[in-house]
Design a protein around this motif. Structure first.
Motif, mmCIF file in Angstrom:
data_model
loop_
_atom_site.group_PDB
_atom_site.id
_atom_site.type_symbol
_atom_site.label_atom_id
_atom_site.label_comp_id
_atom_site.label_asym_id
_atom_site.label_seq_id
_atom_site.Cartn_x
_atom_site.Cartn_y
_atom_site.Cartn_z
ATOM 1 N N ILE A 244 0.844 -1.196 0.000
ATOM 2 C CA ILE A 244 0.000 0.000 0.000
ATOM 3 C C ILE A 244 0.879 1.245 0.000
ATOM 4 O O ILE A 244 0.633 2.203 -0.728
ATOM 5 C CB ILE A 244 -0.955 0.009 1.208
ATOM 6 C CG1 ILE A 244 -1.935 -1.173 1.133
ATOM 7 C CG2 ILE A 244 -1.711 1.344 1.273
ATOM 8 C CD1 ILE A 244 -2.889 -1.123 -0.036
ATOM 9 N N ILE A 311 -6.769 -1.103 0.712
ATOM 10 C CA ILE A 311 -6.449 -1.402 2.108
ATOM 11 C C ILE A 311 -7.368 -2.487 2.656
ATOM 12 O O ILE A 311 -6.910 -3.493 3.210
ATOM 13 C CB ILE A 311 -6.544 -0.128 2.968
ATOM 14 C CG1 ILE A 311 -5.470 0.888 2.558
ATOM 15 C CG2 ILE A 311 -6.407 -0.470 4.451
ATOM 16 C CD1 ILE A 311 -5.650 2.257 3.180
ATOM 17 N N SER A 312 -8.677 -2.296 2.515
ATOM 18 C CA SER A 312 -9.634 -3.221 3.145
ATOM 19 C C SER A 312 -9.570 -4.618 2.544
ATOM 20 O O SER A 312 -9.786 -5.617 3.243
ATOM 21 C CB SER A 312 -11.056 -2.658 3.030
ATOM 22 O OG SER A 312 -11.481 -2.622 1.674
ATOM 23 N N LYS A 313 -9.254 -4.722 1.249
ATOM 24 C CA LYS A 313 -9.182 -6.022 0.583
ATOM 25 C C LYS A 313 -7.754 -6.587 0.569
ATOM 26 O O LYS A 313 -7.537 -7.673 0.047
ATOM 27 C CB LYS A 313 -9.687 -5.916 -0.863
ATOM 28 C CG LYS A 313 -11.107 -5.386 -1.012
ATOM 29 C CD LYS A 313 -12.133 -6.345 -0.418
ATOM 30 C CE LYS A 313 -13.560 -6.017 -0.868
ATOM 31 N NZ LYS A 313 -14.021 -4.669 -0.522
ATOM 32 N N ASN A 314 -6.804 -5.849 1.136
ATOM 33 C CA ASN A 314 -5.385 -6.252 1.119
ATOM 34 C C ASN A 314 -4.979 -6.673 -0.296
ATOM 35 O O ASN A 314 -4.476 -7.772 -0.538
ATOM 36 C CB ASN A 314 -5.121 -7.378 2.113
ATOM 37 C CG ASN A 314 -3.624 -7.523 2.414
ATOM 38 O OD1 ASN A 314 -2.786 -6.824 1.830
ATOM 39 N ND2 ASN A 314 -3.285 -8.435 3.319
ATOM 40 N N LYS A 317 -1.421 -8.160 -1.306
ATOM 41 C CA LYS A 317 -1.235 -9.585 -0.986
ATOM 42 C C LYS A 317 -1.911 -10.457 -2.044
ATOM 43 O O LYS A 317 -1.355 -11.482 -2.473
ATOM 44 C CB LYS A 317 -1.808 -9.891 0.393
ATOM 45 C CG LYS A 317 -1.628 -11.349 0.811
ATOM 46 C CD LYS A 317 -2.182 -11.608 2.206
ATOM 47 C CE LYS A 317 -2.007 -13.066 2.602
ATOM 48 N NZ LYS A 317 -2.568 -13.335 3.956
ATOM 49 N N TYR A 318 -3.106 -10.054 -2.468
ATOM 50 C CA TYR A 318 -3.835 -10.810 -3.491
ATOM 51 C C TYR A 318 -3.051 -10.830 -4.802
ATOM 52 O O TYR A 318 -2.920 -11.882 -5.445
ATOM 53 C CB TYR A 318 -5.217 -10.191 -3.688
ATOM 54 C CG TYR A 318 -6.071 -10.907 -4.713
ATOM 55 C CD1 TYR A 318 -6.787 -12.049 -4.366
ATOM 56 C CD2 TYR A 318 -6.164 -10.451 -6.026
ATOM 57 C CE1 TYR A 318 -7.585 -12.717 -5.295
ATOM 58 C CE2 TYR A 318 -6.942 -11.109 -6.961
ATOM 59 C CZ TYR A 318 -7.645 -12.245 -6.589
ATOM 60 O OH TYR A 318 -8.417 -12.903 -7.522
#
Length: 449
Positions: A244, A311-314, A317-318
């Motif tokens: 992020i 941010i909320s769904k990261n 990382k996905y």
């Protein structure tokens, strides 16, 4: 009937695309507003030239053919086409207006959000394009240091200070060309040898596809600090994807200034410059850098909504997990099919690139053949995997299945010694980026220049 996502019998019909192209040739110079989207990068008579719709990770061309899109609009679509949360934020703001006669509260809200997530964001400046904030960063660095010369590594837009050292430097005065120098990524010793009291800034992409050598970015930051040179990270590609907070968060290196644009607003035009408060303070008085549309509110709303989703769904990382499956899967296929001597997929998982070795023959011919066959199978392919949150495991599985099929064709063509005979359209044009002959000068030569 238009092609779909599948192992289509025929190459797509692009009649309507070609009609639009013929009209454009009569009125546009250049024919494309973005070089990487232009017809030189997509094989003529096979690839579509115009897209009219996007949803998720899929796009539809002017003839109705459907494709999985791994280009992500050359980077901005971190979440995907027509992403609901972002589109709703745009629609809500649209009801209240687009551009105003005074500042808008969203400018403050976005800047506060950026300050929370970008490590070096003591202050934030908002603009419209990546080239704008790159040039603003160079200008303020020169003003702050009282120096003129710039060292750069990567692609930094179309403005004079950078483009003057490339092969497309017509129209740039020689005096401006002589103030910018290129250096080779990861070569810290040549940079240290060349730094002196004439160098205002070093600007680089923290990584493109090659990873930084252990300690390279840290040593670069230290060398700049010791020399009084400002370090600028061009995070157009790394920002919001690798982490992020971008590469500076990922590698734990805080540059003096950093610039962002792609990925942060899911396709809306906005750019950000972040940095030290004492440097950025010069924008309040000595350094001029303004634009009518800098506070355009639809893009501000989209940027806030996009970052909140990232941010909320990261999302980083996905992208890392999904991109790793695609990259590793491709490289495993290359080994399995006996193609690893000719090709491999490289880069950080969030953004990878298929490459071809000299043993494969003419690289542009090989890439053209690969593109031709991937497009036939419903994949809009330009050599990159610019992943978005809308790409799925199922699409990666399908893409690897297509690669298995296509790599076999490419192998046959390479080993035939006549790749061109396999092509249905024109060979792709070479992509313009930066000069390949690094022109950084050792300290004595810089002093004499």
């Amino acid at each position: 009937m238009p092609n779909n996502i599948g192992f289509n019998t025929n190459y797509p019909d692009i009649t309507e695309s070609d009609k639009l192209y013929d009209r454009a040739l009569k009125v546009q110079k250049p024919i494309t507003q973005t070089l990487a989207k232009g017809p030189g990068q997509f094989t003529k008579s096979i690839a579509p030239k115009y897209l009219v719709k996007g949803k998720g990770s899929h796009v539809w061309d002017a003839d109705g053919n459907e494709y999985i899109d791994f280009n992500a609009a050359i980077g901005p679509l971190s979440l995907g086409y027509a992403y609901p949360a972002v589109d709703e934020a745009i629609k809500r703001q649209l009801e209240d207006g687009i551009t105003f006669s005074l500042m808008h509260p969203l400018e403050v809200e976005l800047s506060e959000l950026i300050q929370e997530i970008i490590p070096n964001a003591e202050a934030v400046k908002i603009a419209k394009t990546g080239a704008d904030v790159c040039s603003a960063a160079i200008r303020v660095a020169r003003a702050f240091t009282g120096r003129d010369k710039v060292f750069c590594c990567g692609y930094h837009g179309w403005h004079d200070w950078y483009i003057g050292i490339t092969s497309r430097n017509a129209g740039i005065p020689e005096a401006i060309q002589d103030m910018t120098y290129t250096f080779e990524y990861n070569d810290i010793e040549s940079i240290k040898a060349a730094l002196d009291d004439t160098v205002a800034a070093i600007i680089l992409e923290p990584f493109i596809f090659e990873a930084p050598a252990p300690g390279f970015l840290q040593q670069l930051a230290e060398a700049c600090k010791e020399n009084g040179t400002l370090l600028i990270f061009d995070e157009m590609w790394t920002g919001f994807r690798i982490a992020i907070g971008g590469a500076q968060e990922y590698f734990g290196v805080k540059p003096d200034l950093a610039v962002y644009s792609k990925a942060c607003a899911n396709g809306m035009p906005i750019a950000l410059l972040t940095g030290r408060a004492d440097v950025m303070e010069l924008f309040n008085s000595e350094v001029f850098s303004y634009t009518t549309f800098g506070g355009e509110a639809l893009s501000l709303a989209a940027c806030i909504a996009t970052i909140q989703e990232l941010i909320s769904k990261n999302v980083p990382k996905y992208l890392d997990q999904l991109g790793g499956r695609l990259k590793d899967g491709y490289n495993q296929l290359a080994i399995e099919l006996g193609m690893d001597q000719y090709t491999r997929c490289i880069g950080f998982n969030c953004r990878t690139m298929v490459t071809f070795t000299p043993q494969a023959g003419n690289g542009l011919e090989v890439k053209t053949l690969m593109q031709q066959e991937m497009i036939k199978r419903g994949i809009l392919w330009a050599g990159f995997h610019n992943l978005s949150y809308s790409h799925t495991d199922e699409e990666v599985d399908y893409t690897l299945q297509a690669y298995r099929d296509v790599l076999s064709i490419v192998k046959e063509a390479i080993e035939s010694g006549d790749i061109k005979s396999y092509l249905k359209g024109e060979v792709l044009e070479a992509v313009f980026r930066k000069v390949s002959n690094y022109n950084i000068k050792p300290k004595t030569a810089v002093a004499l220049s």
